[in-house]
Design an enzyme around this catalytic site. Structure first.
Site, PDB file in Angstrom:
ATOM      1  N   ARG A 198     -13.844  60.024  52.476  1.00 46.55           N
ATOM      2  CA  ARG A 198     -13.584  61.600  53.087  1.00 46.55           C
ATOM      3  C   ARG A 198     -12.422  61.746  53.802  1.00 46.55           C
ATOM      4  NH1 ARG A 198     -18.970  60.413  54.352  1.00 46.55           N
ATOM      5  NH2 ARG A 198     -20.497  61.385  53.276  1.00 46.55           N
ATOM      6  N   LYS A 221     -19.692  60.891  58.577  1.00 47.20           N
ATOM      7  CA  LYS A 221     -20.379  62.292  58.512  1.00 47.20           C
ATOM      8  C   LYS A 221     -21.834  61.920  58.938  1.00 47.20           C
ATOM      9  CE  LYS A 221     -21.370  65.975  55.438  1.00 47.20           C
ATOM     10  NZ  LYS A 221     -21.083  66.758  54.346  1.00 47.20           N
ATOM     11  N   HIS A 272     -12.193  67.086  48.348  1.00 46.88           N
ATOM     12  CA  HIS A 272     -13.383  66.308  48.226  1.00 46.88           C
ATOM     13  C   HIS A 272     -13.834  65.948  46.836  1.00 46.88           C
ATOM     14  CE1 HIS A 272     -16.741  64.983  50.495  1.00 46.88           C
ATOM     15  NE2 HIS A 272     -17.466  65.401  49.821  1.00 46.88           N
ATOM     16  N   ARG A 275     -13.981  62.098  46.095  1.00 46.32           N
ATOM     17  CA  ARG A 275     -15.029  61.244  46.425  1.00 46.32           C
ATOM     18  C   ARG A 275     -16.032  61.250  45.171  1.00 46.32           C
ATOM     19  NH1 ARG A 275     -18.010  58.997  50.299  1.00 46.32           N
ATOM     20  NH2 ARG A 275     -20.180  59.462  50.673  1.00 46.32           N
ATOM     21  N   HIS A 299     -24.182  56.766  51.528  1.00 41.74           N
ATOM     22  CA  HIS A 299     -25.475  57.303  51.101  1.00 41.74           C
ATOM     23  C   HIS A 299     -26.551  56.712  51.728  1.00 41.74           C
ATOM     24  CE1 HIS A 299     -22.939  59.369  48.287  1.00 41.74           C
ATOM     25  NE2 HIS A 299     -23.858  60.628  48.422  1.00 41.74           N
ATOM     26  N   TYR A 308     -24.435  59.297  39.253  1.00 41.62           N
ATOM     27  CA  TYR A 308     -23.057  58.561  38.977  1.00 41.62           C
ATOM     28  C   TYR A 308     -23.917  57.365  37.661  1.00 41.62           C
ATOM     29  CZ  TYR A 308     -21.452  60.679  42.858  1.00 41.62           C
ATOM     30  OH  TYR A 308     -20.933  61.567  44.020  1.00 41.62           O
TER      31      TYR A 308
END
Length: 321
Positions: A198, A221, A272, A275, A299, A308
């Site tokens: 990020r 985050k 963003h 990412r 994650h 993905y």
């Protein structure tokens, strides 16, 4: 309990509730009765943990002064609180605010932002009301508890093409070795596409955070530290940036990227999106699996990474033999 009694030529109003007492003398019985009713309502409200004078806007301001400072999301909270303070909801007294007022605010916001954004703002609004109830005793209960949340927006899956990267770098004025704010943002863009980091994480890097092929993030985050493996290209970009880091702040990346995408005619591209683009590319690396990708991305729920690994059915059939 309220009472009104004659005292010679005047009328004396007496109110008591919850251990508190108020008394006042008036010329007429009507004036005394009106005051007694008002005073009783005030004492009941105070006993129930309500402020009769503070507005929702006052709660926003106090929260911004006392609660937001020190949070990792302080800047976002202060911007949101300031924006909510300009809405008509801010003028409503806390003792009068109702779920319907919050619902009307929600509907006004949905006309200009997504459901996901409104949900994040409702989380902040709920936190403000919760503190007003538990710590300040300005409010008896939070009016957000009975308000329906909007649907979450579909997850953003915009990928940035190589051609779009070129256009953005030109718009930023990026050249290898050039030391301008635009060039620094360009380097941060290239680094994000290599690492899936990020903007705030990239800006936090310094010479103590990068060692060899690994960048170590002390705070992310989700509140957990993370180690990010660096590709050969990522290490080259880091070397170009210099050992002190990229030399930009998240707000500088945001402002300069917005200007660059407008000049490049790419208004639908967000920083963003790097990412999602980076993680999509990594998912196709031979031997990559959700657990490994989660270690890179940070994650905590690997189910969020399923998007993905969208191998076409025909290709999976070939793998099965």
């Amino acid at each position: 309990m309220a009472s009104v009694n004659r005292r010679g030529k005047s009328w004396r109003a007496h109110v008591s509730f919850g251990g508190a007492t108020r008394t006042k003398t008036f010329k007429t019985k009507a004036e005394a009765s009106d005051w007694a009713h008002q005073a009783e309502q005030e004492l009941r409200a105070l006993a129930g943990g309500m402020s009769l004078t503070h507005t929702v806007g006052d709660a926003f301001n106090r929260y911004a002064r006392e609660v937001s400072p020190g949070k990792r999301g302080e800047r976002w909270e202060l911007l949101r609180l300031a924006a909510m303070g300009r809405d008509e909801l801010a003028a409503v007294k806390l003792c009068e605010v109702r779920p319907a007022d919050v619902a009307q605010w929600r509907d006004r916001r949905l006309k200009s932002v997504t459901g996901s954004t409104v949900n994040r703002e409702m989380n902040l609004l709920s936190s403000v009301f919760s503190v007003a109830v538990k710590e300040w005793h300005w409010l008896k209960e939070s009016p957000t508890r009975q308000v329906r949340r909007p649907r979450e927006s579909p997850p953003r899956d915009r990928l940035i093409s190589d051609r779009e990267v070129e256009l953005l770098l030109v718009a930023l004025g990026y050249q290898p070795g050039l030391d301008t704010v635009g060039a620094r943002v360009g380097r941060a863009l290239l680094f994000a596409l290599e690492t899936a980091m990020r903007a705030s994480e990239i800006c936090s890097l310094d010479k103590t955070a990068v060692s060899g092929k690994v960048a170590r993030l002390a705070m992310t985050k989700n509140g957990f530290p993370r180690e990010v493996p660096l590709s050969k290209r990522a290490r080259e970009i880091w070397e170009e940036a210099g050992s002190d880091g990229f030399g930009v702040l998240p707000r500088q990346i945001d402002a300069n990227f917005r200007k660059a995408r407008k000049r490049a005619g790419l208004d639908d591209v967000h920083f963003h999106d790097t990412r999602h683009t980076a993680l999509t590319r990594m998912a196709w690396i031979p031997g990559m699996d959700p657990l490994k990708l989660a270690k890179i991305s940070g994650h905590r729920d690997i189910n969020q990474l399923a998007a993905y690994f969208n191998t076409p059915a025909e290709q999976m059939a070939d793998l099965l033999g």
